[in-house]
Design an enzyme around this catalytic site. Structure first.
Site, PDB file in Angstrom:
ATOM      1  N   ARG A  44      -5.717  -3.842  -4.741  1.00 14.82           N
ATOM      2  CA  ARG A  44      -5.068  -3.698  -3.451  1.00 14.82           C
ATOM      3  C   ARG A  44      -4.104  -2.523  -3.510  1.00 14.82           C
ATOM      4  NH1 ARG A  44      -0.658  -4.178  -5.191  1.00 14.82           N
ATOM      5  NH2 ARG A  44       0.188  -3.649  -3.161  1.00 14.82           N
ATOM      6  N   GLY A  45      -3.525  -2.182  -2.331  1.00 15.66           N
ATOM      7  CA  GLY A  45      -2.650  -1.018  -2.242  1.00 15.66           C
ATOM      8  C   GLY A  45      -3.505   0.179  -1.828  1.00 15.66           C
ATOM      9  N   ALA A  46      -3.002   0.948  -0.865  1.00 16.00           N
ATOM     10  CA  ALA A  46      -3.842   1.976  -0.232  1.00 16.00           C
ATOM     11  C   ALA A  46      -4.482   2.963  -1.221  1.00 16.00           C
ATOM     12  CB  ALA A  46      -3.027   2.701   0.837  1.00 16.00           C
ATOM     13  N   ARG A  87     -11.740  -3.787   4.279  1.00 13.60           N
ATOM     14  CA  ARG A  87     -10.366  -3.849   4.797  1.00 13.60           C
ATOM     15  C   ARG A  87     -10.162  -2.624   5.695  1.00 13.60           C
ATOM     16  NH1 ARG A  87      -5.640  -5.129   0.810  1.00 13.60           N
ATOM     17  NH2 ARG A  87      -4.798  -6.031   2.736  1.00 13.60           N
ATOM     18  N   GLN A 189       3.278  -9.997  -2.771  1.00 16.86           N
ATOM     19  CA  GLN A 189       3.143  -8.801  -3.619  1.00 16.86           C
ATOM     20  C   GLN A 189       4.489  -8.362  -4.190  1.00 16.86           C
ATOM     21  OE1 GLN A 189       1.728  -9.257  -0.639  1.00 16.86           O
ATOM     22  NE2 GLN A 189      -0.182  -8.152  -0.410  1.00 16.86           N
ATOM     23  N   ASP A 230       0.101   2.472   4.255  1.00 21.96           N
ATOM     24  CA  ASP A 230      -1.355   2.295   4.269  1.00 21.96           C
ATOM     25  C   ASP A 230      -2.052   3.325   5.137  1.00 21.96           C
ATOM     26  OD1 ASP A 230      -0.269  -0.523   3.496  1.00 21.96           O
ATOM     27  OD2 ASP A 230      -2.352  -0.369   2.821  1.00 21.96           O
ATOM     28  N   ASN A 240       2.310  -0.150   7.299  1.00 21.41           N
ATOM     29  CA  ASN A 240       2.527  -0.667   5.934  1.00 21.41           C
ATOM     30  C   ASN A 240       2.574  -2.189   6.037  1.00 21.41           C
ATOM     31  OD1 ASN A 240       3.013  -0.180   3.081  1.00 21.41           O
ATOM     32  ND2 ASN A 240       5.086  -0.940   3.448  1.00 21.41           N
ATOM     33  N   LYS A 241       2.744  -2.818   4.913  1.00 19.13           N
ATOM     34  CA  LYS A 241       2.717  -4.283   4.845  1.00 19.13           C
ATOM     35  C   LYS A 241       3.568  -4.942   5.929  1.00 19.13           C
ATOM     36  CE  LYS A 241       0.784  -6.362   2.721  1.00 19.13           C
ATOM     37  NZ  LYS A 241      -0.497  -6.907   3.258  1.00 19.13           N
TER      38      LYS A 241
HETATM   39  O1  MRU Z   1      -2.326  -5.889   1.462  1.00 17.90           O
HETATM   40  P1  MRU Z   1      -1.957  -4.914   0.391  1.00 17.90           P
HETATM   41  O2  MRU Z   1      -1.329  -5.556  -0.800  1.00 17.90           O
HETATM   42  O3  MRU Z   1      -3.118  -4.012   0.013  1.00 17.90           O
HETATM   43  O4  MRU Z   1      -0.851  -3.984   1.057  1.00 17.90           O
HETATM   44  C1  MRU Z   1      -0.302  -2.950   0.320  1.00 17.90           C
HETATM   45  C2  MRU Z   1       0.809  -2.239   1.000  1.00 17.90           C
HETATM   46  O5  MRU Z   1       1.145  -2.501   2.124  1.00 17.90           O
HETATM   47  C3  MRU Z   1       1.439  -1.105   0.236  1.00 17.90           C
HETATM   48  O6  MRU Z   1       2.785  -0.982   0.582  1.00 17.90           O
HETATM   49  C4  MRU Z   1       0.716   0.194   0.571  1.00 17.90           C
HETATM   50  O7  MRU Z   1      -0.671   0.068   0.417  1.00 17.90           O
HETATM   51  C5  MRU Z   1       1.191   1.322  -0.259  1.00 17.90           C
HETATM   52  S1  MRU Z   1       0.672   1.216  -1.944  1.00 17.90           S
HETATM   53  C6  MRU Z   1       1.173   2.631  -2.722  1.00 17.90           C
END
Ligand code: MRU
Length: 333
Positions: A44-46, A87, A189, A230, A240-241
Site C-alpha cells: 500500500r501507499g501511492a 484501487r 497505518q 495519493d 490523501n488518507k
Molecule cells: O490506503 P493506503 O494505506 O494505501 O493509503 C496511503 C496514504 O494515504 C499515504 O499517505 C499516501 O499513499 C502517501 S505514501 C508515500
C-alpha cells in the site's frame, strides 16, 4: 527493510497487514495474487502501488506463454486492466503501468521491455525519494514537534519514504524531532506502520487516535504537520488518507504549517482540481468490526471513504524531488 522485490518468477511483498507483530514476506506468483495483495493492503501507499503495478506487468511478461509479440502484448493488456481495477485513487499505479505498457508496445521484444521498464520505475522511485527527503529536511528545525497521518514511509515507497523520509533525513542531520502519529482509522497505518518505522529509526513517537489531533496541536506544541499524497491535482488540491482534510483545517486554525511530501509521479496532469479525483470507497466490514468484534449494529449504515481531498488553500507547501512548490501551485505540467 525492503517493501517490494522483483524476483525471476515472482513479486515478493512485505505483508503490511501483519505489522508490527509479524514481519513476513508473501510471494505473488501471478497477477491475480498481486491484485489481491493490493486490494487487501498487503502492499500500500501511492509510490509502492506504482512499483507494484509495474512489477505486476513484469510478472505477466515473465509468465506469458504468448507466441510472438502480439500474444505477449495481449497478455500484458489483460494484466494491466486487472491491476488498474484494484484501487482507484493513487495515481502512481496508473502512471507506472502506462510507462511499462508504453515501453512494451514500442518494442519488438515486449517481454524484455516490460521487465526493464518495471525495474526503472522502481529505481526512479528510489532516486526521487532521496532528493525529496533532502529538500524537505531543510524546512524542519531542531526541536520541531511533528504531526503526521497514515504512513508515508519506507513501507509506502521504495526508499525511506516521502513524509517520513523527510523526518528521517532531518533526524539524520542531527535535528531533534519528536513525532505524533495519528492512528489512522480504520486500518491503523499510523498506529501499526508509522510508529514501527519511527521506532526503527529511533525517533521519539507518540501514537494518538485521530480525534486527538486538535488537542495535541493546542496543548503539545505541534510545530509542523507533514503528510504524503495519493494524487495531487494541477491546482494543488491533494488526495490523501481519510482524515487529512480535517487535519489541514486544524493546522490552519492553529497557525501550524501543513506540508505535503510526494514525488512528482503523484501529480496528476489529468486532474485539474480535487473534484476530478476518484475516491476509493471500501467495505463496511473495515469499520463495523474491531479486532473481529462487532462494534456497529448490523442495521446501521456505514460509510468508508479511504481518502479525502485537502483543498490547496490549506497547504503551506508541496515538497517534491524537484523542489518545494507554494501557492498558487504551478507544477509546470
Ligand atoms: O490506503 P493506503 O494505506 O494505501 O493509503 C496511503 C496514504 O494515504 C499515504 O499517505 C499516501 O499513499 C502517501 S505514501 C508515500
Amino acid at each position: 527493510m525492503e517493501t517490494i522485490i522483483l524476483k525471476e518468477d515472482c513479486v515478493v511483498l512485505l505483508d503490511q497487514t501483519l505489522l508490527p507483530e509479524r514481519l513476513e514476506y508473501v510471494e505473488c506468483r501471478d497477477v491475480e495474487s498481486l491484485a489481491e495483495a493490493i486490494m487487501s493492503l498487503r502492499v500500500r501507499g501511492a509510490p509502492a502501488l506504482g512499483v507494484a503495478g509495474a512489477f505486476g506487468l513484469a510478472l505477466a511478461a515473465m509468465h506469458s506463454k504468448g507466441v510472438g509479440r502480439r500474444e505477449v502484448l495481449s497478455d500484458l493488456e489483460a494484466a494491466c486492466a486487472r491491476l488498474k481495477s484494484t484501487r482507484p485513487t493513487a495515481v502512481n499505479l496508473f502512471t507506472a503501468v502506462k510507462v511499462v505498457m508504453d515501453a512494451a508496445r514500442a518494442s519488438d521484444d515486449p517481454r524484455a521491455a516490460a521487465v526493464d521498464a518495471a525495474k526503472r520505475v522502481f529505481e526512479e522511485d528510489v532516486s526521487m525519494n532521496k532528493r525529496l527527503e533532502k529538500i524537505g529536511a531543510e524546512l524542519f528545525d531542531d526541536g520541531d514537534v511533528v504531526l503526521t497521518h497514515c504512513n508515508a514511509g519506507s513501507l509506502a515507497t521504495s526508499g525511506r519514504g516521502s513524509a517520513l523520509g523527510v523526518i528521517k533525513e532531518a533526524a539524520r542531520q542531527g535535528k531533534n524531532l519528536t513525532v505524533f502519529a495519528d492512528e489512522t482509522r480504520p486500518l491503523l497505518q499510523g498506529a501499526r506502520l508509522t510508529s514501527f518505522e519511527m521506532v526503527d529509526a529511533k525517533i521519539p513517537v507518540t501514537v494518538i487516535t485521530d480525534s486527538m489531533a486538535g488537542f495535541v496541536m493546542k496543548n503539545r506544541g505541534v510545530s509542523k504537520v507533514i503528510v504524503g499524497a495519493d494524487r495531487i491535482a494541477l491546482n494543488g488540491d491533494t488526495a490523501n488518507k481519510i482524515g487529512t482534510y480535517g487535519l489541514a483545517i486544524l493546522a490552519k486554525a492553529h497557525d501550524i504549517p501543513f506540508y505535503v511530501a510526494a514525488p512528482t509521479s503523484t501529480i496528476d496532469s489529468q486532474s485539474r482540481s480535487g473534484g476530478d479525483i476518484e475516491i476509493e470507497f471500501r467495505s463496511r466490514g473495515e469499520i463495523e468490526f474491531f479486532n473481529n468484534v462487532r462494534i456497529v449494529p448490523r442495521e446501521a449504515d456505514v460509510l468508508n471513504p479511504a481518502f479525502d481531498v485537502t483543498p490547496a488553500e490549506f497547504i503551506s507547501g508541496i515538497i517534491t524531488e524537484k523542489g518545494v512548490f507554494y501557492a498558487p501551485f504551478d507544477f509546470g505540467l
